[in-house]
Design a protein around this motif. Structure first.
Motif, PDB file in Angstrom:
ATOM      1  N   UNK A  72       0.473   6.868  -4.883  1.00 45.78           N
ATOM      2  CA  UNK A  72      -0.101   7.344  -6.130  1.00 45.78           C
ATOM      3  C   UNK A  72      -1.315   8.243  -5.886  1.00 45.78           C
ATOM      4  N   UNK A  73      -2.096   7.891  -4.882  1.00 40.25           N
ATOM      5  CA  UNK A  73      -3.334   8.638  -4.623  1.00 40.25           C
ATOM      6  C   UNK A  73      -3.079   9.990  -3.979  1.00 40.25           C
ATOM      7  N   UNK A  74      -2.089  10.057  -3.086  1.00 40.02           N
ATOM      8  CA  UNK A  74      -1.899  11.276  -2.310  1.00 40.02           C
ATOM      9  C   UNK A  74      -0.640  12.069  -2.656  1.00 40.02           C
ATOM     10  N   UNK A 122      -1.213  15.959  -2.183  1.00 43.57           N
ATOM     11  CA  UNK A 122      -1.910  16.208  -0.921  1.00 43.57           C
ATOM     12  C   UNK A 122      -1.024  15.923   0.286  1.00 43.57           C
ATOM     13  N   UNK A 123       0.140  15.362   0.037  1.00 42.21           N
ATOM     14  CA  UNK A 123       1.048  15.049   1.136  1.00 42.21           C
ATOM     15  C   UNK A 123       2.482  15.080   0.624  1.00 42.21           C
ATOM     16  N   UNK A 139       0.803  -1.217   0.000  1.00 41.70           N
ATOM     17  CA  UNK A 139       0.000   0.000   0.000  1.00 41.70           C
ATOM     18  C   UNK A 139       0.839   1.271   0.000  1.00 41.70           C
ATOM     19  N   UNK A 140       2.026   1.249   0.639  1.00 41.77           N
ATOM     20  CA  UNK A 140       2.694   2.539   0.862  1.00 41.77           C
ATOM     21  C   UNK A 140       4.209   2.527   0.778  1.00 41.77           C
ATOM     22  N   UNK A 141       4.835   1.438   0.336  1.00 43.69           N
ATOM     23  CA  UNK A 141       6.292   1.341   0.453  1.00 43.69           C
ATOM     24  C   UNK A 141       7.051   2.104  -0.628  1.00 43.69           C
ATOM     25  N   UNK A 142       6.552   2.172  -1.840  1.00 45.77           N
ATOM     26  CA  UNK A 142       7.278   2.807  -2.943  1.00 45.77           C
ATOM     27  C   UNK A 142       6.415   3.867  -3.624  1.00 45.77           C
TER      28      UNK A 142
END
Length: 331
Positions: A321-323, A330-331, A311-314
């Protein structure tokens, strides 16, 4: 009369990959053997994995009942010399002479681990008894406490390796986030609600006598588990049997009690705003957590770790991709 073997098999070998007994020829997975001290609960786990390096991990179950950082201070003091090898630096010098880059350690909320990687089975055999002596029989002298943990210098400034490390960390974003999340998820007085590394105000009140007593309670040979991985031969078991008996002798202090993981009171808030010092007012983070499976459920824990990495490693992970990886991040 034949002397009692120092370590005896604790059950049949099993396959690490499938978790099945690997006694039949052709069984899949890496063969794992567990040995237990003949008089105590000390365990040594041999994981036969075909790889060029050999790794040693010595696990000690350590928990905190306050913010004095007792597990963390011991992590430092262990490397300052032992009863058989009192010279500071001898352990690392021996490791370097045996095809290793040196020793290391980390402290977590419920254990401390001492590590070593080397390039040969013989080198590992040379370092193992010396490392165990440092872990189980450190000197813990008052002058070592002064240098490594806490003291005042000639200008009246508070110093010490552990104290200075926590000065740099305790008000940082990551440490504040971690401890506050734990305090929202666990009941007060749970070991997970204290800083295992210590907080400076509490470290200043710590004494060497407390460290000696903590070591006596938690660092008994009966409490530790040693995990050794690499392309180990069957003859490596002889290395275990030749370990000096006094080094691995238990004094009968067991600390393998269940840890308090109870839930916080129902009326406790489920969120918290935590300010922290930063040169950039735009810096900050949002995080959340949930109670997962017990650590004994290795398959579920590994599955969760894989899911979080996905979900969040790369930069190509869905959450990134989303944020982040978008025209207006957004972040």
């Amino acid at each position: 009369m034949n002397e009692q073997p120092l370590f005896v098999r604790d059950g049949p070998d099993f396959s690490y990959q499938r978790g099945t007994v690997a006694t039949e020829e052709g069984s899949e997975g890496f063969r794992v053997s567990v040995y237990r001290h003949f008089e105590s609960s000390m365990r040594i786990v041999l994981c036969r994995i075909p790889r060029p390096l050999y790794s040693l991990n010595i696990y000690v179950p350590t928990v905190s009942a306050n913010d004095k950082g007792l597990p963390h201070t011991l992590e430092h003091l262990i490397f300052c010399g032992s009863q058989r090898y009192p010279s500071r630096g001898y352990l690392d010098a021996l490791a370097n002479c045996n095809l290793s880059t040196g020793t290391n350690a980390w402290t977590s909320d419920d254990h401390t681990c001492y590590t070593l990687s080397t390039a040969s089975e013989e080198a590992l055999a040379n370092v193992l008894p010396v490392y165990l002596d440092h872990v189980l029989h450190p000197l813990l002298k008052d002058e070592q406490f002064v240098t490594e943990v806490y003291h005042y210098d000639t200008t009246g400034k508070e110093q010490g390796v552990v104290f200075s490390e926590m000065v740099a960390r305790e008000n940082g974003e990551n440490d504040l986030f971690g401890i506050n999340l734990d305090r929202l998820m666990f009941a007060p007085k749970s070991p997970y609600t204290y800083m295992s590394g210590g907080q400076t105000a509490a470290i200043a009140e710590l004494t060497n006598a407390e460290i000696v007593e903590y070591h006596r309670k938690y660092y008994d040979a009966s409490n530790i588990t040693v995990v050794i991985t690499g392309a180990l031969s069957d003859e490596f078991v002889d290395v275990l049997q030749r370990l000096p008996r006094d080094i691995v002798q238990s004094a009968g202090h067991s600390s393998r009690a269940p840890i308090d993981c109870s839930l916080p009171p129902a009326d406790q808030p489920r969120s918290r705003h935590v300010p922290f010092p930063s040169v950039d007012t735009d810096t900050g983070s949002i995080g959340f957590g949930w109670r997962g499976p017990p650590s004994s459920d290795a398959e579920a824990v590994t599955a969760f770790q894989m899911l979080l990495e996905y979900l969040a490693d790369t930069s190509s992970s869905p959450l990134k991709q989303r944020f982040v990886e978008r025209p207006s991040p957004l972040a």
